[in-house]
Scaffold this motif. Structure first.
Motif, PDB file in Angstrom:
ATOM      1  N   HIS A   1      30.359  48.018  51.107  1.00 49.85           N
ATOM      2  CA  HIS A   1      30.596  49.177  51.966  1.00 49.85           C
ATOM      3  C   HIS A   1      29.473  49.302  52.985  1.00 49.85           C
ATOM      4  O   HIS A   1      28.369  48.778  52.792  1.00 49.85           O
TER       5      HIS A   1
ATOM      6  N   ARG B   1      27.516  52.275  55.428  1.00 51.02           N
ATOM      7  CA  ARG B   1      27.315  53.716  55.613  1.00 51.02           C
ATOM      8  C   ARG B   1      27.300  54.016  57.107  1.00 51.02           C
ATOM      9  O   ARG B   1      26.513  53.438  57.857  1.00 51.02           O
TER      10      ARG B   1
ATOM     11  N   ALA C   1      35.673  57.015  50.284  1.00 56.50           N
ATOM     12  CA  ALA C   1      34.606  57.861  49.758  1.00 56.50           C
ATOM     13  C   ALA C   1      34.661  59.213  50.431  1.00 56.50           C
ATOM     14  O   ALA C   1      35.035  59.316  51.589  1.00 56.50           O
TER      15      ALA C   1
ATOM     16  N   GLU D   1      34.816  48.836  53.167  1.00 56.88           N
ATOM     17  CA  GLU D   1      34.787  50.291  52.980  1.00 56.88           C
ATOM     18  C   GLU D   1      33.772  50.960  53.897  1.00 56.88           C
ATOM     19  O   GLU D   1      32.630  50.503  54.014  1.00 56.88           O
TER      20      GLU D   1
ATOM     21  N   ARG E   1      31.609  54.402  54.335  1.00 60.27           N
ATOM     22  CA  ARG E   1      31.158  55.618  53.650  1.00 60.27           C
ATOM     23  C   ARG E   1      30.488  56.500  54.691  1.00 60.27           C
ATOM     24  O   ARG E   1      29.366  56.222  55.130  1.00 60.27           O
TER      25      ARG E   1
ATOM     26  N   SER F   1      22.949  61.300  53.018  1.00 62.68           N
ATOM     27  CA  SER F   1      23.120  60.061  52.274  1.00 62.68           C
ATOM     28  C   SER F   1      21.763  59.511  51.900  1.00 62.68           C
ATOM     29  O   SER F   1      20.863  59.439  52.717  1.00 62.68           O
TER      30      SER F   1
END
Length: 303
Positions: free
Chosen positions: A55, A57, A25, A93, A95, A31
């Protein structure tokens, strides 16, 4: 007995180029909190929610070599370790959200991200607001000297014995370490930033530059043609007390299951020095930075 002084917030933070960690990303300046997956009220089930979401953050501060941006990608010690850990937890993932260092904890508490991935020092003051992982690293001190080590130095005690001039960052803990080791006041020279220390060393204004081995190795790497070398790290001792500066990941206090699962995977990495160095050695981390098994966050938070 050991004590653990925080020094990370005393250093100037400069993002410099290095190895890359690809994330899927783009980096963003802010965010939005996602209902049920990142807000403080959902922390009890955050691990399950993140697995479903796929994902996590992460907040980072643009500080090399701990966590920084390079060409739109995320690099550094903390993101590399954290990606390995979260992937093992079924959250593949990262981000990232770029945030000023002083805004990382407020941003975490506001639900802007799920974890701080910035190599933040574990201190009692911060522990009163957030929950840290077990230590990811310790920060032994080292000396940068001119190539060939012409003064024959090894640590701060040797600097005191030989009467040499030692450079330290203004207001950083190394000044206190040097004085405790017996370096006379007039021989402790303050510099404004890391590059100033290297420049003063090359100009002959100081004979050694004291800082963490992590930061000095990174400084040497980014000044590849400079005729300097970094000596073996050492742990300073003041009044018989070893001075560590450990750092870790940061979670909201309610995210217990996520933090405990994170710690389990982190222990697998720090328990295998070869794997640890294989992951983050390119950022200047060595086996000397592997946290001792006896070093626990609960102790660090107690002060």
């Amino acid at each position: 007995m050991t004590t653990h002084l925080s020094r990370r917030n005393l250093l100037s933070r400069a993002a410099v180029l290095g190895g890359l960690l690809t994330v899927s990303a783009p980096l963003v300046a802010c965010s939005r909190t996602e209902p049920g997956t990142g807000a403080p009220g959902g922390d009890a089930d955050l691990l399950t929610a993140l697995r479903k979401r796929g994902h996590v953050r992460v907040g980072f501060a643009g500080e090399a070599p701990y966590g920084f941006q390079d060409g739109g990608e995320l690099a550094g010690e903390a993101p590399t370790l954290h990606r390995e850990i979260f992937t093992a937890l079924g959250i593949p993932e990262l981000r990232p959200t770029l945030t000023e260092f002083g805004a990382l904890i407020p941003g975490l508490l506001a639900g802007r991200f799920d974890v701080v991935s910035a190599g933040m020092a574990i201190t009692p003051e911060r522990c009163a607001k957030v929950a840290f992982s077990e230590p990811e690293f310790v920060s032994p001190t080292a000396l940068m000297v001119r190539e060939g080590n012409p003064k024959g130095l090894s640590d701060l005690a040797s600097c005191a014995a030989k009467g040499v001039r030692v450079g330290v960052l203004t207001a950083a803990v190394e000044g206190g370490y040097a004085k405790a080791a017996g370096v006379r006041d007039g021989a402790v020279v303050s510099v404004g930033k890391q590059q100033d220390g290297l420049d003063a060393l090359l100009a002959g204004r100081i004979d050694a530059f004291a800082l963490t081995g992590i930061s000095l190795r990174w400084l040497a790497r980014t000044n590849g043609s400079a005729a300097v070398e970094v000596l073996e790290p050492f742990v300073p001792v003041i009044d018989g007390v070893k001075q560590y500066s450990p750092g870790g990941a940061v979670f909201r206090t309610g995210a217990v299951s996520l933090r405990e699962a994170f710690d389990d995977e982190l222990a697998r990495i720090t328990g295998d020095p070869g794997r640890y160095v294989g992951l983050i050695g390119k950022y200047g981390f060595t086996e000397r930075e592997v946290p001792p098994r006896t070093l626990r966050t609960a102790e660090l938070c107690a002060g």
